[in-house]
Enzyme design. Structure first.
Site, PDB file in Angstrom:
ATOM      1  N   LYS A   1     117.182 -21.649  63.748  1.00  8.72           N
ATOM      2  CA  LYS A   1     118.402 -22.450  63.918  1.00  8.72           C
ATOM      3  C   LYS A   1     119.419 -21.657  64.746  1.00  8.72           C
ATOM      4  O   LYS A   1     119.995 -22.162  65.680  1.00  8.72           O
ATOM      5  CB  LYS A   1     118.968 -22.792  62.532  1.00  8.72           C
TER       6      LYS A   1
ATOM      7  N   GLU B   1     114.313 -10.749  62.712  1.00  5.26           N
ATOM      8  CA  GLU B   1     112.856 -10.807  62.546  1.00  5.26           C
ATOM      9  C   GLU B   1     112.225 -11.739  63.588  1.00  5.26           C
ATOM     10  O   GLU B   1     111.201 -11.418  64.202  1.00  5.26           O
ATOM     11  CB  GLU B   1     112.490 -11.334  61.149  1.00  5.26           C
TER      12      GLU B   1
ATOM     13  N   GLY C   1     119.285 -24.632  57.044  1.00  5.81           N
ATOM     14  CA  GLY C   1     117.935 -24.129  57.335  1.00  5.81           C
ATOM     15  C   GLY C   1     116.933 -24.486  56.254  1.00  5.81           C
ATOM     16  O   GLY C   1     115.826 -24.947  56.535  1.00  5.81           O
ATOM     17  N   ARG C   2     117.320 -24.309  54.994  1.00 12.13           N
ATOM     18  CA  ARG C   2     116.351 -24.543  53.907  1.00 12.13           C
ATOM     19  C   ARG C   2     116.173 -26.030  53.590  1.00 12.13           C
ATOM     20  O   ARG C   2     115.412 -26.375  52.684  1.00 12.13           O
ATOM     21  CB  ARG C   2     116.758 -23.746  52.668  1.00 12.13           C
TER      22      ARG C   2
ATOM     23  N   GLU D   1     118.875 -19.491  47.150  1.00 10.74           N
ATOM     24  CA  GLU D   1     119.831 -19.305  48.254  1.00 10.74           C
ATOM     25  C   GLU D   1     120.938 -20.354  48.154  1.00 10.74           C
ATOM     26  O   GLU D   1     122.063 -20.122  48.573  1.00 10.74           O
ATOM     27  CB  GLU D   1     119.118 -19.372  49.619  1.00 10.74           C
TER      28      GLU D   1
ATOM     29  N   HIS E   1      96.057 -16.031  33.391  1.00  9.16           N
ATOM     30  CA  HIS E   1      95.380 -14.757  33.148  1.00  9.16           C
ATOM     31  C   HIS E   1      96.221 -13.578  33.629  1.00  9.16           C
ATOM     32  O   HIS E   1      95.710 -12.483  33.794  1.00  9.16           O
ATOM     33  CB  HIS E   1      94.007 -14.767  33.840  1.00  9.16           C
TER      34      HIS E   1
ATOM     35  N   LYS F   1     122.141  -7.853  56.311  1.00 10.37           N
ATOM     36  CA  LYS F   1     121.734  -7.950  57.727  1.00 10.37           C
ATOM     37  C   LYS F   1     122.627  -7.057  58.581  1.00 10.37           C
ATOM     38  O   LYS F   1     122.138  -6.351  59.469  1.00 10.37           O
ATOM     39  CB  LYS F   1     121.902  -9.393  58.222  1.00 10.37           C
TER      40      LYS F   1
HETATM   41  O1  F6P Z   1     118.219 -15.797  55.028  1.00  8.31           O
HETATM   42  C1  F6P Z   1     119.318 -16.282  55.683  1.00  8.31           C
HETATM   43  C2  F6P Z   1     118.993 -17.373  56.646  1.00  8.31           C
HETATM   44  O2  F6P Z   1     120.146 -17.660  57.342  1.00  8.31           O
HETATM   45  C3  F6P Z   1     118.413 -18.624  55.977  1.00  8.31           C
HETATM   46  O3  F6P Z   1     119.366 -19.431  55.419  1.00  8.31           O
HETATM   47  C4  F6P Z   1     117.691 -19.237  57.128  1.00  8.31           C
HETATM   48  O4  F6P Z   1     116.831 -20.235  56.707  1.00  8.31           O
HETATM   49  C5  F6P Z   1     117.006 -18.024  57.703  1.00  8.31           C
HETATM   50  O5  F6P Z   1     117.982 -16.990  57.578  1.00  8.31           O
HETATM   51  C6  F6P Z   1     116.553 -18.146  59.128  1.00  8.31           C
HETATM   52  O6  F6P Z   1     117.617 -18.448  59.978  1.00  8.31           O
HETATM   53  P1  F6P Z   1     117.368 -18.974  61.437  1.00  8.31           P
HETATM   54  O7  F6P Z   1     116.693 -20.292  61.340  1.00  8.31           O
HETATM   55  O8  F6P Z   1     118.735 -19.076  62.043  1.00  8.31           O
HETATM   56  O9  F6P Z   1     116.510 -17.975  62.156  1.00  8.31           O
END
Ligand code: F6P
Length: 514
Positions: free
Chosen positions: A201, A207, A255-256, A341, A372, A482
């Site tokens: 987003k 990452e 995002g979620r 979150e 188990h 972060k």
């Molecule tokens: O973990 C924080 C966060 O902002 C989440 O809410 C989001 O889903 C994720 O990082 C990834 O964010 P992006 O879609 O901006 O890469």
């Protein structure tokens, strides 16, 4: 009693009244609540579209439920649901609506929701175009690079519903910044027959940017590189992706809550557009139920009130998600982000402390495997967890009925045994029981029912947020770590010194060992 006009008690006052019910019921175990009331099993069960639920093994009675439903009405849950669907600013700390329901809406809604629906419709048309391009190019594999909300939803649905050998491209997911993850996902893939999607987003997530670079270099051909983002300009700057291969996201979708948008492109690629539409239709069916059913008949309201009861009346610290379906093995991980979150907050919308415990720890695993491993602790440990058992009535697999029956028998047995317990003169062999669990049953595990199940959880989360007076749509808590990580990169490279003495010492040890 504090009042919000015309004698309606304030939600916080009603929340405070819940422990008194718990104390009243402390000598009334679930076994007796069920045994004393022959109508309870039926009265505490309800159905919405493809999802059927039993709340009969929760530790509340009709009197406590009356207060819980008074809480629902004093918090105006029906009104707050309308506000969500109509595009009001339900995310005030970021000044935004949260219009994930518009992404799957079927009827033209007025105002913002209608505009959002039209944009979602256009985005789906573009997704269809990407599917055709990928097919025409003979792509066999697609790697989706993203993390958190840009990964977990599509990963869950693809893992649950993709059919291997159906001729569609295989979809793989890459999220962890650990280079071992990138190595593992590309091993065995042919770059000339692979496409890469960068899903972010913000297009600012460390990452995804780092993994995106690895994958772009590995691919060696930018014509098979696509992006899904709300910040197309950044995708162009950082990766020079042609706008025709950049699909939109919007700031009004969290995002979620975004798998229903072009973030769901990996789903559409793995399942086909028709089944992606069926996923949206299932969610829309749940939306229709949640928006129109009165609180007493409303599955999301029951689910949210039960969560608040277990947290604030019984003081339970953890909640286990227990899918009895191999294909739902990623559901606990998906729900961890959606729920924790969203609800891991301790201040109310107005900045005051919540004054009650909010989200417990959500965790879980797949039945029967987890029977188990951690079920010993569920049955006889000192801490009690509330649980959601999720089962599938018809697994759609021909033959192997013995396995299918054993799976359902185990689900039913565990929810019964954990609730009822069993006395014994030998303390090592006694089961206290009284462990509260909700049973959720899907008739089949298909796109429609999975869409409905996920939408149910989304609405339950929203309603829990309303009941606690917190914002389920922001996530400022994840920002600090972060920022610190970015500040430490030069220190790890030896170009700077960390400020914190413990971090400084650890970095020195890491560098000595390298
Ligand atoms: O973990 C924080 C966060 O902002 C989440 O809410 C989001 O889903 C994720 O990082 C990834 O964010 P992006 O879609 O901006 O890469």
């Amino acid at each position: 009693m504090a009042a919000t006009g015309e004698g309606t008690p304030e939600p916080s006052t009603l929340l405070d009244s819940l422990p008194a019910h718990a104390a009243r019921l402390s000598r009334m175990p679930i076994r007796r609540l069920v045994g004393d009331d022959p109508a309870r099993a039926g009265d505490f069960a309800l159905r919405a579209g493809p999802v059927c639920a039993s709340f009969a093994r929760q530790r509340y009675d009709a009197q406590a439920l009356d207060d819980l439903f008074r809480l629902a009405s004093s918090a105006d849950l029906p009104g707050r649901l309308r506000a969500l669907f109509e595009g009001e600013t339900v995310n005030p700390t970021e000044g935004r609506p949260a219009l994930h329901t518009a992404l799957r809406a079927r009827d033209a809604a007025p105002g913002l929701a209608g505009e959002a629906m039209a944009l979602a419709h256009q985005a789906r048309a573009r997704m269809g175009g990407v599917l055709r391009d990928i097919e025409a190019a003979g792509i066999t594999d697609v790697v989706s690079v993203g993390i958190g909300g840009s990964d977990l939803g599509p990963r869950l649905v693809v893992d649950a519903l993709a059919r291997h050998g159906d001729g569609r491209p295989r979809v793989h997911f890459l999220s962890n910044v650990d280079p071992a993850a990138a190595m593992a996902v590309t091993a065995g893939l042919d770059p000339s027959r692979t496409a890469v999607l960068l899903v972010s987003k913000s297009f600012g997530t460390q990452e995804t940017l780092l993994n995106g670079r690895i994958l772009r270099d590995w691919l060696g051909d930018d014509s098979r590189l696509y992006a899904v983002t709300a910040t197309g300009a950044r995708a162009r700057e950082a990766f020079a992706i042609d706008p025709s291969r950049v699909l939109p996201m919007w700031d009004w979708v969290g995002g979620r809550y975004s798998m229903w948008s072009a973030v769901g492109l990996p789903i559409a690629i793995a399942l086909g557009m028709e089944r992606f539409e069926a996923l949206l239709a299932g969610a829309a069916e749940m939306d229709g139920h949640v928006l129109s059913a009165p609180p007493r008949d409303n599955l999301a309201v029951w689910h949210a009130l039960t969560a608040v009861w277990n947290r604030n009346a019984l003081g339970l610290h953890t909640h286990a998600v227990l899918p009895y379906a191999e294909r739902l093995r990623l559901l606990p991980a998906y729900l961890q982000q959606l729920v924790m979150e969203s609800l891991g907050k301790s201040v109310r919308l107005d900045g005051r402390p919540v004054g009650a415990d909010t989200v417990p720890v959500w965790w879980g695993g797949t039945g029967t495997d987890v029977q188990h491993s951690f079920f010993q602790a569920l049955h006889q440990g000192t801490g009690i967890a509330s649980m959601d058992f999720i089962g599938v009535v018809d697994d759609g697999i021909d033959g192997h009925e013995d396995n299918a029956r054993a799976l359902l028998a185990n689900l039913l047995a565990q929810s019964e045994a954990l609730a009822n317990g069993q006395a014994s003169d030998d303390p090592h062999r006694a089961y206290a029981g009284n462990r509260p669990g909700t049973v959720l049953l899907l008739h089949r595990l298909d796109a429609r029912s999975l869409g409905a199940l996920v939408a149910l959880y989304e609405h339950s989360v929203y309603l829990q947020g309303v009941l606690w007076g917190i914002n389920p749509f922001d996530q400022f808590g994840v920002e600090l770590g972060k920022q610190v990580a970015n500040r430490l990169l030069p220190a790890l490279a030896g170009d700077a010194t960390a400020d914190d003495p413990v971090t400084r010492d650890l970095i020195a040890r890491i560098r000595r060992a390298q």
